[in-house]
Design an enzyme around this catalytic site. Structure first.
Site, PDB file in Angstrom:
ATOM      1  N   ASP A  58      38.123  90.260 153.489  1.00  0.00           N
ATOM      2  CA  ASP A  58      38.057  88.816 153.659  1.00  0.00           C
ATOM      3  C   ASP A  58      37.380  88.244 152.410  1.00  0.00           C
ATOM      4  O   ASP A  58      36.834  88.993 151.593  1.00  0.00           O
ATOM      5  CB  ASP A  58      37.255  88.502 154.931  1.00  0.00           C
ATOM      6  N   ASP A 107      35.593  84.456 152.237  1.00  0.00           N
ATOM      7  CA  ASP A 107      34.428  83.628 152.559  1.00  0.00           C
ATOM      8  C   ASP A 107      33.402  84.396 153.383  1.00  0.00           C
ATOM      9  O   ASP A 107      33.732  84.987 154.416  1.00  0.00           O
ATOM     10  CB  ASP A 107      34.859  82.386 153.341  1.00  0.00           C
TER      11      ASP A 107
END
Length: 280
Positions: free
Chosen positions: A44, A46
């Site tokens: 991922d 963020d």
């Protein structure tokens, strides 16, 4: 990969995402090298690679570094991508430029230990790891940060919401795809992305990866991690939503979440676990 549920028979189309370079002798050699890699690792972006949420940080480019209440009030749960389209349009109307947006992204700090982990993967990616980024941010924010930090080459593919500037200098954001998953926002189901990518690469390679890893933090990282098999590893950021959902699932329905779970607070812990697996 043995008992990983990624060994399925569905034949997907070419997965969406950042376009591959035109096929050449060099790219054929690269593909041959990729086919020999043992492990596939998804990240991922963020609050996993970077220590903030890029959509929140872009507000720093707004006048007074905040958004008006009327704009914030337009947000609807599950439709954050549509909300960010309006935010970016507002920023353009306030004369925020591409350079301004890029400058904000470049200042976001990495999560603790993340640059050490990415450097480790940079060194080992040729023979051991294929590294893929899956994010509900957008391609402009992600590319700006990765290139500024000097780690873009670590990632074989990037899957995120497309964001490009039009002729007027406005950043136009679009949804990544549509799907029917009830757990995910309407613009992206990471499980669908991960499943299609692994199936596509398994066909292309002629064999599965030995193990699949997923490094994330959010609730939308729990969905793709559900598809990991018993030999695969989920790396949830400790005490973040992904970690809490895994813990709750283990308690409520033991056996549903199959992957080995290795929580982390510093990404060097992820690197240490990967080094241990390489030594097996």
């Amino acid at each position: 990969m043995g008992d990983s549920v990624f060994n399925c028979c569905y034949v997907p189309p070419q997965p969406p995402g950042e376009e591959e370079p035109h096929r050449s002798r060099r790219s054929e050699v690269t593909m041959a090298s990729n086919s020999s890699k043992r492990f596939l690792i998804f990240f991922d972006f963020d609050e996993t690679i970077v220590d903030e949420t890029s959509d929140d940080q872009v507000v720093l480019a707004a006048p007074g570094q905040h958004l008006p209440s009327w704009l914030k009030d337009t947000y609807q749960p599950g439709r954050y991508n549509e909300y960010m389209q309006r935010v970016l349009a507002y920023l353009w109307e306030q004369d925020v430029t591409e350079s301004d947006l890029r400058g904000v992204m470049e200042k976001i700090p990495a999560t603790p230990g993340m640059l050490t982990l990415l450097q480790f993967l940079r060194v080992r990616r040729a023979q051991d790891f294929e590294v893929v980024l899956v994010s509900d941010s957008n391609t402009f924010f992600i590319e700006s940060w990765l290139r500024h930090t000097g780690v873009r080459q670590v990632f074989h593919r990037i899957f995120s919401n497309p964001a490009t500037f039009n002729r007027n200098g406005q950043l136009i954001l679009r949804p990544f795809h549509s799907h029917d998953c009830p757990r995910c926002p309407v613009n992206m189901c990471k499980q669908a992305v991960v499943r299609d990518y692994v199936t596509h690469r398994t066909q292309e390679r002629g064999r599965p990866f030995q193990r699949v890893f997923y490094v994330g933090d959010g609730a939308n990282d729990f969905c793709p991690a559900l598809t990991l098999g018993a030999r695969d590893v989920a790396f949830p950021r400790k005490n973040f939503p992904m970690h809490r959902l895994i813990t709750e699932t283990h308690e409520a329905t033991p056996g549903v979440f199959k992957a080995v779970t290795v929580p982390w607070t510093n990404a060097e812990e992820v690197a240490a676990h990967l080094k241990k697996l390489l030594a097996e």
